[in-house]
Motif scaffolding. Structure first.
Motif, mmCIF file in Angstrom:
data_model
loop_
_atom_site.group_PDB
_atom_site.id
_atom_site.type_symbol
_atom_site.label_atom_id
_atom_site.label_comp_id
_atom_site.label_asym_id
_atom_site.label_seq_id
_atom_site.Cartn_x
_atom_site.Cartn_y
_atom_site.Cartn_z
ATOM 1 N N PHE A 156 0.822 -1.206 0.000
ATOM 2 C CA PHE A 156 0.000 0.000 0.000
ATOM 3 C C PHE A 156 0.861 1.263 0.000
ATOM 4 O O PHE A 156 0.532 2.245 -0.672
ATOM 5 C CB PHE A 156 -0.969 -0.005 1.186
ATOM 6 N N GLY A 157 1.962 1.254 0.744
ATOM 7 C CA GLY A 157 2.842 2.414 0.793
ATOM 8 C C GLY A 157 3.460 2.719 -0.560
ATOM 9 O O GLY A 157 3.478 3.872 -1.009
ATOM 10 N N SER A 158 3.976 1.691 -1.230
ATOM 11 C CA SER A 158 4.581 1.924 -2.543
ATOM 12 C C SER A 158 3.523 2.299 -3.572
ATOM 13 O O SER A 158 3.777 3.131 -4.451
ATOM 14 C CB SER A 158 5.391 0.709 -3.003
ATOM 15 N N GLY A 159 2.334 1.729 -3.460
ATOM 16 C CA GLY A 159 1.253 2.111 -4.369
ATOM 17 C C GLY A 159 0.871 3.574 -4.206
ATOM 18 O O GLY A 159 0.690 4.302 -5.185
ATOM 19 N N TYR A 160 0.785 4.016 -2.970
ATOM 20 C CA TYR A 160 0.460 5.415 -2.690
ATOM 21 C C TYR A 160 1.573 6.332 -3.193
ATOM 22 O O TYR A 160 1.316 7.366 -3.799
ATOM 23 C CB TYR A 160 0.236 5.599 -1.190
ATOM 24 N N PHE A 161 2.824 5.950 -2.959
ATOM 25 C CA PHE A 161 3.972 6.758 -3.380
ATOM 26 C C PHE A 161 4.050 6.870 -4.899
ATOM 27 O O PHE A 161 4.184 7.961 -5.447
ATOM 28 C CB PHE A 161 5.272 6.152 -2.821
ATOM 29 N N PHE A 162 3.964 5.736 -5.604
ATOM 30 C CA PHE A 162 4.128 5.747 -7.055
ATOM 31 C C PHE A 162 2.905 6.285 -7.789
ATOM 32 O O PHE A 162 3.006 6.681 -8.958
ATOM 33 C CB PHE A 162 4.496 4.358 -7.569
ATOM 34 N N ALA A 163 1.754 6.325 -7.141
ATOM 35 C CA ALA A 163 0.554 6.869 -7.784
ATOM 36 C C ALA A 163 0.764 8.320 -8.197
ATOM 37 O O ALA A 163 0.247 8.757 -9.225
ATOM 38 C CB ALA A 163 -0.643 6.755 -6.843
#
Length: 171
Positions: A156-163
């Protein structure tokens, strides 16, 4: 004919949790797909290049510990079941057909290349992380594994960051 509406995501999450608990109860293992895909790929390598398999420690060890090949691994049948279930779901909900989802600022070719690169990176990450999102995160969290919790936070953290970086391609 108009497609049926999607299932309520909260109900779908509850049903997924129940399937996961039932799977753990029946098989003693959680859900996951990367192990089944790996079994099929390693069996294909073994069939196409038996001399390479005999000379590579990892492949040789896999062949010795999995004497029946991928058809003896229940994860293979899980993947087959997912494919059949997805097909039946598409037929029942009137959503069958090929469609390329993309934003207005991206070409079909770029979308396909990005999907292939993303799939390759996801497969590599699932092997380095010892499991895919289903195996590491969902099944790991179901048994209160610290690694499963960290995996879910990383997803979830990487998804939020890369979004932030990729949102312009979709808006």
């Amino acid at each position: 004919m108009k497609p049926k509406p999607y299932m309520n995501p909260y109900l779908a999450g509850i049903l997924l949790g129940l399937v996961l608990l039932l799977t753990i109860y029946i098989t003693g293992r959680g859900l996951g797909a990367s192990g089944g895909v790996k079994s099929v790929v390693l069996e294909m390598v073994s069939d196409l290049a038996p001399e390479h398999t005999a000379n590579t420690a990892y492949l040789k060890n896999y062949a010795e510990t999995h004497p029946g090949g991928p058809l003896k691994d229940w994860l293979f049948f899980e993947i087959v079941g997912v494919l059949i279930g997805a097909f039946l779901s598409g037929v029942i909900s009137n959503r069958m057909g090929l469609k390329l989802e993309r934003g207005p600022r991206i070409t079909n070719k770029t979308r396909i290349v990005a999907a292939i690169i993303g799939g390759f990176l996801f497969g590599l990450g699932s092997q380095l992380g010892r499991g895919c999102t289903s195996g590491s995160a969902l099944s790991g969290m179901a048994v209160m594994s610290f690694g499963g919790i960290i995996t879910m936070l990383a997803i979830f953290g990487s998804g939020y960051f890369f979004a932030y970086f990729f949102r312009k391609l979709w808006l």
